[in-house]
Write an enzyme that holds these catalytic residues in place. Structure first.
Site, PDB file in Angstrom:
ATOM      1  N   HIS A   1      10.960  -3.027  -3.214  1.00 29.23           N
ATOM      2  CA  HIS A   1      11.630  -2.790  -4.307  1.00 29.23           C
ATOM      3  C   HIS A   1      12.938  -3.670  -4.450  1.00 29.23           C
ATOM      4  CE1 HIS A   1       8.419   0.163  -5.034  1.00 29.23           C
ATOM      5  NE2 HIS A   1       8.720   0.627  -3.734  1.00 29.23           N
TER       6      HIS A   1
ATOM      7  N   ASP B   1       6.129  -5.420   3.077  1.00 25.98           N
ATOM      8  CA  ASP B   1       7.144  -4.582   2.922  1.00 25.98           C
ATOM      9  C   ASP B   1       7.087  -3.429   4.110  1.00 25.98           C
ATOM     10  OD1 ASP B   1       5.540  -2.727   1.567  1.00 25.98           O
ATOM     11  OD2 ASP B   1       6.918  -2.844  -0.283  1.00 25.98           O
TER      12      ASP B   1
ATOM     13  N   GLY C   1       0.764  -1.172   0.084  1.00 26.56           N
ATOM     14  CA  GLY C   1      -0.105   0.171   0.145  1.00 26.56           C
ATOM     15  C   GLY C   1       0.789   1.202   0.071  1.00 26.56           C
TER      16      GLY C   1
ATOM     17  N   ASP D   1       3.092  -3.909  -5.554  1.00 23.62           N
ATOM     18  CA  ASP D   1       3.119  -2.654  -5.644  1.00 23.62           C
ATOM     19  C   ASP D   1       2.636  -1.966  -7.039  1.00 23.62           C
ATOM     20  OD1 ASP D   1       4.968   0.015  -4.610  1.00 23.62           O
ATOM     21  OD2 ASP D   1       5.577  -0.352  -6.739  1.00 23.62           O
TER      22      ASP D   1
ATOM     23  N   GLU E   1      -1.116   0.213   3.995  1.00 26.26           N
ATOM     24  CA  GLU E   1      -0.537  -1.031   4.092  1.00 26.26           C
ATOM     25  C   GLU E   1      -1.322  -1.824   5.207  1.00 26.26           C
ATOM     26  OE1 GLU E   1       2.371  -2.120   2.894  1.00 26.26           O
ATOM     27  OE2 GLU E   1       3.455  -0.553   2.501  1.00 26.26           O
TER      28      GLU E   1
END
Length: 156
Positions: free
Chosen positions: A129, A75, A16, A139, A53
């Site tokens: 990432h 993440d 998110g 993502d 998130e």
């Protein structure tokens, strides 16, 4: 908790974000069960990275229809630490942080707690990432959800 069968294993990847933060945001969750992939997305016009998130995790867990063994990848250190380290203290202190202030995003933390109850969850943090394909996909979906929301809002 009921006895869980090995076939009831679900893998979840969530993400998110907002741009700017706070601002318009999107969230995404990818659920994998017996080789089937389900993608969930959504967004809000006024929100924060952390809320998106948490929403992704809540929506993913709420989508499960029976008790499962879940591996949930995020993440977000905020989500991972909140659920695995800070939650017990917050609940014990009647939803107060270590400084005595009300816990931020309490509504979403409660949603996650309620949705997590029937499941056995392994919460895993993954560096964002960093090339993990399903993290990158989540993502991408969250960004698309935010962009679609903005496009729709402009036409109203």
């Amino acid at each position: 908790m009921s006895t869980l069968m090995a076939s009831e294993h679900v893998e979840i990847w969530t993400d998110g974000g907002c741009k700017p933060n706070p601002g318009p945001g999107g969230w995404a969750a990818i659920l994998i069960y017996k080789g089937t992939i389900k993608e969930l997305t959504g967004g809000e016009l006024e929100t924060t990275n952390n809320r998106m998130e948490l929403t992704a995790a809540a929506e993913a867990l709420e989508a499960l229809t029976r008790p499962c063994k879940v591996v949930l990848h995020t993440d977000s250190e905020y989500l991972k630490n909140g659920i695995t380290r800070w939650m017990t203290g917050w609940v014990r202190k009647n939803w107060r942080s270590s400084t005595g202030d009300p816990v931020k995003n309490m509504d979403l933390w409660r949603r996650i707690l309620d949705a997590a109850k029937p499941h056995e969850i392994d919460w895993r943090w993954v560096r964002g990432h960093s090339g993990a394909p399903l993290n990158e996909r989540a993502d991408e979906l969250a960004t698309q959800a935010r962009d679609e929301l903005l496009k729709t809002a402009k036409t109203l």
